[in-house]
Design an enzyme around this catalytic site. Structure first.
Site, mmCIF file in Angstrom:
data_model
loop_
_atom_site.group_PDB
_atom_site.id
_atom_site.type_symbol
_atom_site.label_atom_id
_atom_site.label_comp_id
_atom_site.label_asym_id
_atom_site.label_seq_id
_atom_site.Cartn_x
_atom_site.Cartn_y
_atom_site.Cartn_z
ATOM 1 N N LYS A 41 0.840 -1.210 0.000
ATOM 2 C CA LYS A 41 0.000 0.000 0.000
ATOM 3 C C LYS A 41 0.875 1.260 0.000
ATOM 4 O O LYS A 41 0.657 2.177 -0.789
ATOM 5 C CB LYS A 41 -0.930 0.006 1.236
ATOM 6 N N ARG A 43 -10.232 0.935 7.702
ATOM 7 C CA ARG A 43 -9.886 -0.423 8.128
ATOM 8 C C ARG A 43 -11.041 -1.107 8.822
ATOM 9 O O ARG A 43 -10.922 -2.279 9.171
ATOM 10 C CB ARG A 43 -8.709 -0.361 9.097
ATOM 11 N N ARG A 68 11.752 -5.037 5.875
ATOM 12 C CA ARG A 68 11.565 -3.678 5.346
ATOM 13 C C ARG A 68 12.352 -2.620 6.129
ATOM 14 O O ARG A 68 12.469 -2.686 7.337
ATOM 15 C CB ARG A 68 10.079 -3.342 5.409
ATOM 16 N N ARG A 84 10.655 0.021 11.480
ATOM 17 C CA ARG A 84 9.496 0.239 12.353
ATOM 18 C C ARG A 84 9.498 -0.727 13.528
ATOM 19 O O ARG A 84 9.839 -1.894 13.386
ATOM 20 C CB ARG A 84 8.207 0.060 11.547
ATOM 21 N N ARG A 124 -1.127 -8.289 13.184
ATOM 22 C CA ARG A 124 -1.649 -7.313 12.212
ATOM 23 C C ARG A 124 -2.398 -8.026 11.083
ATOM 24 O O ARG A 124 -3.425 -7.536 10.594
ATOM 25 C CB ARG A 124 -0.493 -6.467 11.654
HETATM 26 P P1 AP5 Z 1 4.827 -1.640 1.881
HETATM 27 O O1 AP5 Z 1 4.526 -0.831 0.672
HETATM 28 O O2 AP5 Z 1 5.486 -0.940 3.019
HETATM 29 O O3 AP5 Z 1 3.514 -2.399 2.362
HETATM 30 P P2 AP5 Z 1 2.234 -1.866 3.153
HETATM 31 O O4 AP5 Z 1 1.044 -2.546 2.576
HETATM 32 O O5 AP5 Z 1 2.222 -0.368 3.171
HETATM 33 O O6 AP5 Z 1 2.567 -2.478 4.561
HETATM 34 P P3 AP5 Z 1 2.451 -1.867 6.026
HETATM 35 O O7 AP5 Z 1 3.156 -2.839 6.914
HETATM 36 O O8 AP5 Z 1 2.899 -0.449 6.074
HETATM 37 O O9 AP5 Z 1 0.925 -1.945 6.251
HETATM 38 P P4 AP5 Z 1 0.195 -1.923 7.580
HETATM 39 O O10 AP5 Z 1 -1.192 -1.800 7.101
HETATM 40 O O11 AP5 Z 1 0.479 -3.062 8.480
HETATM 41 O O12 AP5 Z 1 0.838 -0.661 8.336
HETATM 42 P P5 AP5 Z 1 0.279 0.801 8.654
HETATM 43 O O13 AP5 Z 1 1.423 1.715 8.763
HETATM 44 O O14 AP5 Z 1 -0.828 1.162 7.744
HETATM 45 O O15 AP5 Z 1 5.709 -2.899 1.450
HETATM 46 C C1 AP5 Z 1 6.257 -3.776 2.412
HETATM 47 C C2 AP5 Z 1 7.660 -4.237 1.963
HETATM 48 O O16 AP5 Z 1 7.528 -5.044 0.819
HETATM 49 C C3 AP5 Z 1 8.578 -3.088 1.582
HETATM 50 O O17 AP5 Z 1 9.892 -3.400 1.955
HETATM 51 C C4 AP5 Z 1 8.467 -3.009 0.052
HETATM 52 O O18 AP5 Z 1 9.656 -2.522 -0.549
HETATM 53 C C5 AP5 Z 1 8.218 -4.471 -0.286
HETATM 54 N N1 AP5 Z 1 7.341 -4.648 -1.436
HETATM 55 C C6 AP5 Z 1 6.251 -3.919 -1.777
HETATM 56 N N2 AP5 Z 1 5.680 -4.408 -2.881
HETATM 57 C C7 AP5 Z 1 6.408 -5.493 -3.235
HETATM 58 C C8 AP5 Z 1 6.333 -6.433 -4.307
HETATM 59 N N3 AP5 Z 1 5.355 -6.357 -5.243
HETATM 60 N N4 AP5 Z 1 7.252 -7.429 -4.356
HETATM 61 C C9 AP5 Z 1 8.237 -7.515 -3.430
HETATM 62 N N5 AP5 Z 1 8.389 -6.636 -2.405
HETATM 63 C C10 AP5 Z 1 7.471 -5.636 -2.313
HETATM 64 O O19 AP5 Z 1 -0.385 0.573 10.102
HETATM 65 C C11 AP5 Z 1 0.430 0.320 11.229
HETATM 66 C C12 AP5 Z 1 -0.453 0.228 12.467
HETATM 67 O O20 AP5 Z 1 -1.120 1.496 12.682
HETATM 68 C C13 AP5 Z 1 -1.589 -0.792 12.407
HETATM 69 O O21 AP5 Z 1 -1.131 -2.087 12.780
HETATM 70 C C14 AP5 Z 1 -2.603 -0.197 13.392
HETATM 71 O O22 AP5 Z 1 -2.220 -0.454 14.713
HETATM 72 C C15 AP5 Z 1 -2.456 1.302 13.146
HETATM 73 N N6 AP5 Z 1 -3.396 1.808 12.123
HETATM 74 C C16 AP5 Z 1 -3.061 2.361 10.927
HETATM 75 N N7 AP5 Z 1 -4.163 2.738 10.259
HETATM 76 C C17 AP5 Z 1 -5.220 2.395 11.061
HETATM 77 C C18 AP5 Z 1 -6.625 2.504 10.892
HETATM 78 N N8 AP5 Z 1 -7.177 3.041 9.772
HETATM 79 N N9 AP5 Z 1 -7.407 2.048 11.899
HETATM 80 C C19 AP5 Z 1 -6.883 1.506 13.026
HETATM 81 N N10 AP5 Z 1 -5.548 1.377 13.231
HETATM 82 C C20 AP5 Z 1 -4.728 1.815 12.245
#
Ligand code: AP5
Length: 238
Positions: free
Chosen positions: A23, A98, A137, A171, A182
């Site tokens: 994402k 979410r 990552r 992170r 997660r």
């Molecule tokens: P990356 O692009 O970073 O993936 P991502 O989907 O953004 O993963 P996240 O871990 O950031 O998602 P998340 O939803 O757990 O975290 P968030 O910060 O939103 O890619 C990952 C890795 O893979 C990278 O190294 C990249 O280079 C690699 N990659 C990408 N595409 C690839 C491909 N095609 N092939 C190979 N490698 C690839 O949330 C964190 C926390 O915040 C949550 O757990 C929750 O506690 C809280 N939170 C956030 N939003 C909310 C909400 N709306 N409601 C409630 N709690 C929330």
């Protein structure tokens, strides 16, 4: 597939997918290609944690455990940011909504200014492969460029290919145990939104298990239908 792209004054795209689906990676590309503002609730919450705000303090423990932060806190940080003038160019929501309650609140927020969600793009991945993606990552703390130990290493160790910065960060919640929590939270509380947006005619599915560039091209085909010519019905085949 055909979608009606006429009614929204500015594009509002959503990227749905489990941790590691890409994402953040794809949202940054949509920003570069279409000028959409990337709104990541994860980034907004991490900024609140770092700033030690009341919202950040309440969110920190939940995030470390891999659960979902309360809708109330998330909606507050998101609506504050969404009101900023730069968001008038159009936004890509990364990690929001979410829960169904967040999706309903988003509709209400957008509806007040005559907008709606144009496209909810589901990044379709094999969840089992996401743990290694997330655990390897790291990110440039200066420009935000994302890297991965195996899939996308930097050319020179510790130096950002994009900006030359030497401030790579990892992170706190990117460990295997927290990623499993997660993933559970995603499947229990967020995955139902795929059917929710499908029912509203706004869902696009993109195979996100391939190379990053191919996935970007597929997503760009959807985004283009909502950013280049918004006066006609547009068609993009996936
Ligand atoms: P990356 O692009 O970073 O993936 P991502 O989907 O953004 O993963 P996240 O871990 O950031 O998602 P998340 O939803 O757990 O975290 P968030 O910060 O939103 O890619 C990952 C890795 O893979 C990278 O190294 C990249 O280079 C690699 N990659 C990408 N595409 C690839 C491909 N095609 N092939 C190979 N490698 C690839 O949330 C964190 C926390 O915040 C949550 O757990 C929750 O506690 C809280 N939170 C956030 N939003 C909310 C909400 N709306 N409601 C409630 N709690 C929330």
């Amino acid at each position: 597939m055909t979608r009606d792209t006429q009614t929204a004054p500015v594009p509002v795209l959503i990227l749905l997918g489990p941790p590691g689906a890409g994402k953040g990676t794809q949202a940054r590309r949509l920003h570069e290609k279409f000028g959409l503002v990337q709104l990541s609730t994860g980034d907004l919450l991490r900024a609140a944690v770092a700033a030690g705000t009341p919202a950040g303090k309440a969110a920190q423990t939940v995030m470390q455990a891999g659960g979902l932060v309360s809708d109330e806190i998330v909606l507050t940080v998101l609506s504050d940011r969404l009101a900023d003038p730069d968001c008038a160019a159009g936004v890509v929501l990364d990690g929001f909504p979410r829960t169904t309650a967040q999706a309903q609140a988003l509709d209400e927020m957008l509806g007040r200014s005559g907008q709606r969600v144009n496209a909810a793009i589901s990044l379709e991945v094999d969840s089992a492969g996401m743990v290694s993606r997330v655990v390897g990552r790291f990110t440039c703390g200066d420009c935000g460029e994302g890297y991965h130990d195996s899939f996308k290493p930097e050319k020179t160790s510790g130096v950002c290919d994009n900006c030359g910065g030497q401030n790579m960060t990892r992170r706190a919640d990117d460990n295997a145990a927290t990623v499993m929590s997660r993933l559970d939270a995603y499947h229990e509380q967020t995955a139902p939104l795929i059917a929710w947006y499908d029912k509203r005619g706004a869902l696009w599915r993109v195979d996100a298990m391939g190379g990053i560039d191919k996935i970007s091209a597929d997503i760009a085909a959807v985004a283009a239908a909502h950013t280049t010519d918004r006066s006609h019905h547009a068609e993009a085949a996936l």
